[in-house]
Design an enzyme around this catalytic site. Structure first.
Site, PDB file in Angstrom:
ATOM      1  N   HIS A  14     -53.621 -59.701 -15.280  1.00 15.13           N
ATOM      2  CA  HIS A  14     -53.883 -60.734 -16.276  1.00 15.13           C
ATOM      3  C   HIS A  14     -54.020 -60.105 -17.647  1.00 15.13           C
ATOM      4  CE1 HIS A  14     -58.597 -60.626 -16.340  1.00 15.13           C
ATOM      5  NE2 HIS A  14     -58.110 -59.445 -16.082  1.00 15.13           N
ATOM      6  N   CYS A  33     -58.606 -55.439 -22.355  1.00 12.51           N
ATOM      7  CA  CYS A  33     -58.148 -56.608 -21.587  1.00 12.51           C
ATOM      8  C   CYS A  33     -57.112 -57.430 -22.349  1.00 12.51           C
ATOM      9  CB  CYS A  33     -59.335 -57.480 -21.189  1.00 12.51           C
ATOM     10  SG  CYS A  33     -60.462 -56.660 -20.054  1.00 12.51           S
ATOM     11  N   HIS A  39     -52.818 -55.935 -17.472  1.00 15.59           N
ATOM     12  CA  HIS A  39     -53.566 -54.958 -16.673  1.00 15.59           C
ATOM     13  C   HIS A  39     -53.953 -55.637 -15.369  1.00 15.59           C
ATOM     14  CE1 HIS A  39     -56.913 -57.182 -18.488  1.00 15.59           C
ATOM     15  NE2 HIS A  39     -57.672 -56.718 -17.514  1.00 15.59           N
ATOM     16  N   HIS A  41     -56.250 -55.777 -11.445  1.00 13.43           N
ATOM     17  CA  HIS A  41     -57.508 -55.548 -10.740  1.00 13.43           C
ATOM     18  C   HIS A  41     -57.293 -55.699  -9.240  1.00 13.43           C
ATOM     19  CE1 HIS A  41     -59.942 -55.621 -14.379  1.00 13.43           C
ATOM     20  NE2 HIS A  41     -59.254 -56.677 -14.764  1.00 13.43           N
ATOM     21  N   ASP A  79     -52.270 -63.116  -4.834  1.00 11.59           N
ATOM     22  CA  ASP A  79     -52.011 -61.713  -4.532  1.00 11.59           C
ATOM     23  C   ASP A  79     -50.702 -61.226  -5.141  1.00 11.59           C
ATOM     24  OD1 ASP A  79     -52.735 -59.254  -3.370  1.00 11.59           O
ATOM     25  OD2 ASP A  79     -51.484 -59.649  -1.617  1.00 11.59           O
ATOM     26  N   HIS A  80     -50.813 -60.131  -5.882  1.00 11.05           N
ATOM     27  CA  HIS A  80     -49.685 -59.508  -6.577  1.00 11.05           C
ATOM     28  C   HIS A  80     -48.998 -60.481  -7.544  1.00 11.05           C
ATOM     29  CE1 HIS A  80     -50.438 -56.502  -3.503  1.00 11.05           C
ATOM     30  NE2 HIS A  80     -49.915 -55.650  -4.355  1.00 11.05           N
ATOM     31  N   GLU A 127     -64.275 -58.262  -9.869  1.00 11.61           N
ATOM     32  CA  GLU A 127     -63.106 -57.845 -10.634  1.00 11.61           C
ATOM     33  C   GLU A 127     -62.965 -56.324 -10.563  1.00 11.61           C
ATOM     34  OE1 GLU A 127     -61.581 -59.273 -14.840  1.00 11.61           O
ATOM     35  OE2 GLU A 127     -63.239 -57.843 -15.051  1.00 11.61           O
TER      36      GLU A 127
END
Length: 140
Positions: A14, A33, A39, A41, A79-80, A127
């Protein structure tokens, strides 16, 4: 009353960025961020359900059902993925961990609360290993 928790995991990228702010202000407020190249997590999601055990099964909620629900309705969508661009329920929202937890709650609460003996109690969304949010739903 007893609580039971299921942990699931997903990876997502995100960027925290407001289009109505200058680049300088975005970087000042969001720091790393606000990276133009995004980036990611490794998120850990804890879903806690509270209730009274069913006298026939001894379960507050069947954890196989809860796991399948979380995976199908939440993890597979996240996811991903890029939270800002790929996730329908995050469109038009700041992709903060706080907002993500609120949106996950909106998805899971009606599915869990259909059972008479339990309800969604808390979401904990990590996170990073040092940063997490807890959400208990809207209070009135």
């Amino acid at each position: 009353m007893i609580c039971i928790t299921r942990k699931e995991h997903f990876n997502a990228a995100h960027k925290l960025w407001r289009e109505d702010w200058s680049e300088e202000k975005n970087i000042e407020v969001f720091g790393k961020c606000a990276n133009a190249n995004w980036h990611g997590h490794n998120f850990d999601l804890y879903v806690t359900v509270k209730g009274t055990p069913n006298p026939e099964t001894g379960f507050v909620i069947d954890l196989k059902f809860l796991s399948k629900l979380i995976k199908e309705r939440v993890v597979e969508k996240l996811d991903h993925k890029n939270l800002n661009m790929d996730v329908d329920f995050m469109r038009g929202k700041m992709a903060s961990t706080e907002n993500l937890a609120i949106e996950i709650w909106k998805i899971l609460e009606p599915e869990i609360n259909i059972f008479g003996n339990c309800k969604l109690y808390k979401l904990k969304l990590y996170e990073t290993e040092r940063n997490y949010v807890e959400y208990y739903g809207e209070t009135t």
